[in-house]
Design an enzyme around this catalytic site. Structure first.
Site, PDB file in Angstrom:
ATOM      1  N   SER A  32       0.819  -1.228   0.000  1.00  0.00           N
ATOM      2  CA  SER A  32       0.000   0.000   0.000  1.00  0.00           C
ATOM      3  C   SER A  32       0.842   1.264   0.000  1.00  0.00           C
ATOM      4  O   SER A  32       1.689   1.446   0.871  1.00  0.00           O
ATOM      5  CB  SER A  32      -0.881   0.061   1.248  1.00  0.00           C
ATOM      6  N   HIS A  63      -3.286   0.254  -4.753  1.00  0.00           N
ATOM      7  CA  HIS A  63      -2.581  -0.839  -5.432  1.00  0.00           C
ATOM      8  C   HIS A  63      -2.895  -0.749  -6.929  1.00  0.00           C
ATOM      9  O   HIS A  63      -4.041  -0.938  -7.332  1.00  0.00           O
ATOM     10  CB  HIS A  63      -3.053  -2.198  -4.900  1.00  0.00           C
ATOM     11  N   HIS A  85      -5.181  -9.678  -1.581  1.00  0.00           N
ATOM     12  CA  HIS A  85      -5.164 -10.004  -0.155  1.00  0.00           C
ATOM     13  C   HIS A  85      -6.151 -11.113   0.180  1.00  0.00           C
ATOM     14  O   HIS A  85      -7.135 -11.298  -0.524  1.00  0.00           O
ATOM     15  CB  HIS A  85      -5.563  -8.773   0.678  1.00  0.00           C
ATOM     16  N   TYR A  87      -8.275 -10.837   2.452  1.00  0.00           N
ATOM     17  CA  TYR A  87      -9.571 -10.212   2.742  1.00  0.00           C
ATOM     18  C   TYR A  87     -10.359  -9.903   1.465  1.00  0.00           C
ATOM     19  O   TYR A  87     -11.516  -9.500   1.529  1.00  0.00           O
ATOM     20  CB  TYR A  87      -9.423  -8.962   3.628  1.00  0.00           C
ATOM     21  N   GLU A  88      -9.734 -10.107   0.309  1.00  0.00           N
ATOM     22  CA  GLU A  88     -10.475  -9.959  -0.952  1.00  0.00           C
ATOM     23  C   GLU A  88     -11.157 -11.281  -1.330  1.00  0.00           C
ATOM     24  O   GLU A  88     -11.624 -11.452  -2.448  1.00  0.00           O
ATOM     25  CB  GLU A  88      -9.535  -9.469  -2.052  1.00  0.00           C
ATOM     26  N   ALA A 115       2.587  -2.229   4.199  1.00  0.00           N
ATOM     27  CA  ALA A 115       2.280  -1.179   5.169  1.00  0.00           C
ATOM     28  C   ALA A 115       1.799  -1.902   6.417  1.00  0.00           C
ATOM     29  O   ALA A 115       1.091  -2.902   6.325  1.00  0.00           O
ATOM     30  CB  ALA A 115       1.166  -0.299   4.614  1.00  0.00           C
ATOM     31  N   MET A 212      -1.917  -6.994   6.965  1.00  0.00           N
ATOM     32  CA  MET A 212      -2.920  -7.926   6.414  1.00  0.00           C
ATOM     33  C   MET A 212      -2.408  -8.674   5.188  1.00  0.00           C
ATOM     34  O   MET A 212      -3.201  -9.067   4.330  1.00  0.00           O
ATOM     35  CB  MET A 212      -4.177  -7.146   6.030  1.00  0.00           C
ATOM     36  N   SER A 213      -1.102  -8.839   5.074  1.00  0.00           N
ATOM     37  CA  SER A 213      -0.601  -9.439   3.825  1.00  0.00           C
ATOM     38  C   SER A 213       0.669 -10.232   4.074  1.00  0.00           C
ATOM     39  O   SER A 213       0.908 -10.709   5.175  1.00  0.00           O
ATOM     40  CB  SER A 213      -0.313  -8.309   2.822  1.00  0.00           C
ATOM     41  N   ASN A 236       1.234   3.771  10.849  1.00  0.00           N
ATOM     42  CA  ASN A 236       0.466   4.306  11.981  1.00  0.00           C
ATOM     43  C   ASN A 236       0.937   3.558  13.219  1.00  0.00           C
ATOM     44  O   ASN A 236       1.438   2.439  13.095  1.00  0.00           O
ATOM     45  CB  ASN A 236      -1.037   4.066  11.774  1.00  0.00           C
ATOM     46  N   HIS A 248      -7.446   4.188   5.741  1.00  0.00           N
ATOM     47  CA  HIS A 248      -6.627   3.660   4.647  1.00  0.00           C
ATOM     48  C   HIS A 248      -5.886   4.808   3.942  1.00  0.00           C
ATOM     49  O   HIS A 248      -4.751   4.643   3.504  1.00  0.00           O
ATOM     50  CB  HIS A 248      -7.510   2.883   3.663  1.00  0.00           C
TER      51      HIS A 248
HETATM   52  N1  HPA Z   1      -3.413  -2.883  11.200  1.00  0.00           N
HETATM   53  C1  HPA Z   1      -3.454  -3.771  10.169  1.00  0.00           C
HETATM   54  N2  HPA Z   1      -2.944  -3.512   8.972  1.00  0.00           N
HETATM   55  C2  HPA Z   1      -2.369  -2.309   8.778  1.00  0.00           C
HETATM   56  C3  HPA Z   1      -2.298  -1.344   9.798  1.00  0.00           C
HETATM   57  C4  HPA Z   1      -2.861  -1.648  11.085  1.00  0.00           C
HETATM   58  O1  HPA Z   1      -2.836  -0.849  12.035  1.00  0.00           O
HETATM   59  N3  HPA Z   1      -1.655  -0.242   9.279  1.00  0.00           N
HETATM   60  C5  HPA Z   1      -1.359  -0.569   7.986  1.00  0.00           C
HETATM   61  N4  HPA Z   1      -1.783  -1.795   7.677  1.00  0.00           N
END
Ligand code: HPA
Length: 278
Positions: A32, A63, A85, A87-88, A115, A212-213, A236, A248
């Site tokens: 990302s 993406h 991903h 989640y897709e 990310a 998440m990847s 973050n 996001h």
């Molecule tokens: N959690 C999960 N996935 C992420 C995060 C998060 O805080 N930041 C960027 N991808």
């Protein structure tokens, strides 16, 4: 299942090579907000994932969804500008299909990026981390790869992350005055960011960042015998005490800001790679 996957890989690779894209020795995955690293590629040729047979499209914002080949630091690379991903709605072996294809095209090293949210209290938004281990909350155990058969015990998972590449990334970062942490990535299914309690739990479990990847890809690369190095951009930091949400858009913006530093490390690693005898 194995033959079916192999046939799909062969079809995808034949299509890509038929379009006169370069054969890579290194595969790179851009997560990302990191997609603009593709602008640095020389002799660039690209194809949208949607044109390649059996390739999964990515619907995630930030993406681009295309395969780019060319040269970075004189090394032939193939770059996945965006990933699909879990989640897709995909299984692990679908999310890692592009890695199987890049391996079949000749890539023997995987550099993957993502990310992630920082859990370690020493981490700041915008920092970089090289992954030395992971916690798999995608529950890949029974889905270890397209080749796993019912009742088959998968080989031991370690080492996944190449120790020499980790050391080389750290030393090159130090030379360029870039802070590069080292630590553990926890992969969740998403698609939501975590609650404050979940962040607290993941930190307590020993993870340094959460995302998440990445895990489906590195498991496939390990099975294929590739050398793997993986980086997280901390977009973050987990706020476990103060209610605060992550968006996001923020994740993509911070990924973009940290991208040039990560690119410096990756290019320096490729410079080293270019200097190595075949
Ligand atoms: N959690 C999960 N996935 C992420 C995060 C998060 O805080 N930041 C960027 N991808």
């Amino acid at each position: 299942m194995v033959t079916e996957v192999k046939q799909r890989v062969d079809e995808a690779v034949a299509f890509v090579l038929g379009r006169r894209l370069w054969q890579p020795s290194v595969a790179i995955v851009l997560g990302s907000g990191l997609g603009n690293l593709a602008d640095r590629v020389e002799h660039r040729a690209s194809i949208p994932y949607s044109d390649i047979p059996h390739f999964c499209r990515t619907h995630a914002n930030g993406h681009a969804g295309q395969l780019v080949t060319g040269y970075l630091s004189g090394v032939p690379i193939a770059l996945l500008q965006g990933r699909a991903h879990r989640y897709e709605g995909l299984a692990n072996h679908q999310a890692s299909f592009p890695i199987e294809c890049l391996h079949a095209m000749g890539a023997r090293v995987l550099i993957t990026t993502n990310a992630a949210g920082g859990l370690n209290t020493r981490f700041c938004a915008g920092d970089l981390m090289v992954i030395d281990s992971h916690i798999d909350f995608l529950w890949s155990r029974g889905l270890w790869g397209a080749e796993t058969r019912l009742g088959q015990i998968a080989p031991a998972r370690t080492p996944i992350y190449d120790w020499d590449l980790i050391q080389s990334a750290k030393s090159l970062a130090r030379k360029s005055d870039i802070t590069l942490h080292q630590g553990c990535y926890l992969a969740t299914l998403g698609p939501t960011y975590e609650t404050r309690s979940e962040y607290r739990m993941f930190r307590w479990m020993g993870a340094d960042v959460v995302g998440m990847s990445t895990v489906p890809e590195v498991l496939a690369a390990q099975r294929l015998g590739m050398q793997v190095v993986a980086f997280s951009v901390i977009t973050n930091v987990a706020s476990t005490d103060v209610p605060q949400s992550t968006t996001h858009e923020e994740v993509v913006a911070l990924g973009r800001a940290a991208g040039p530093r990560l690119l410096r490390i990756i290019e320096a690693m490729l410079d080293e790679q270019a200097g190595q005898p075949d």
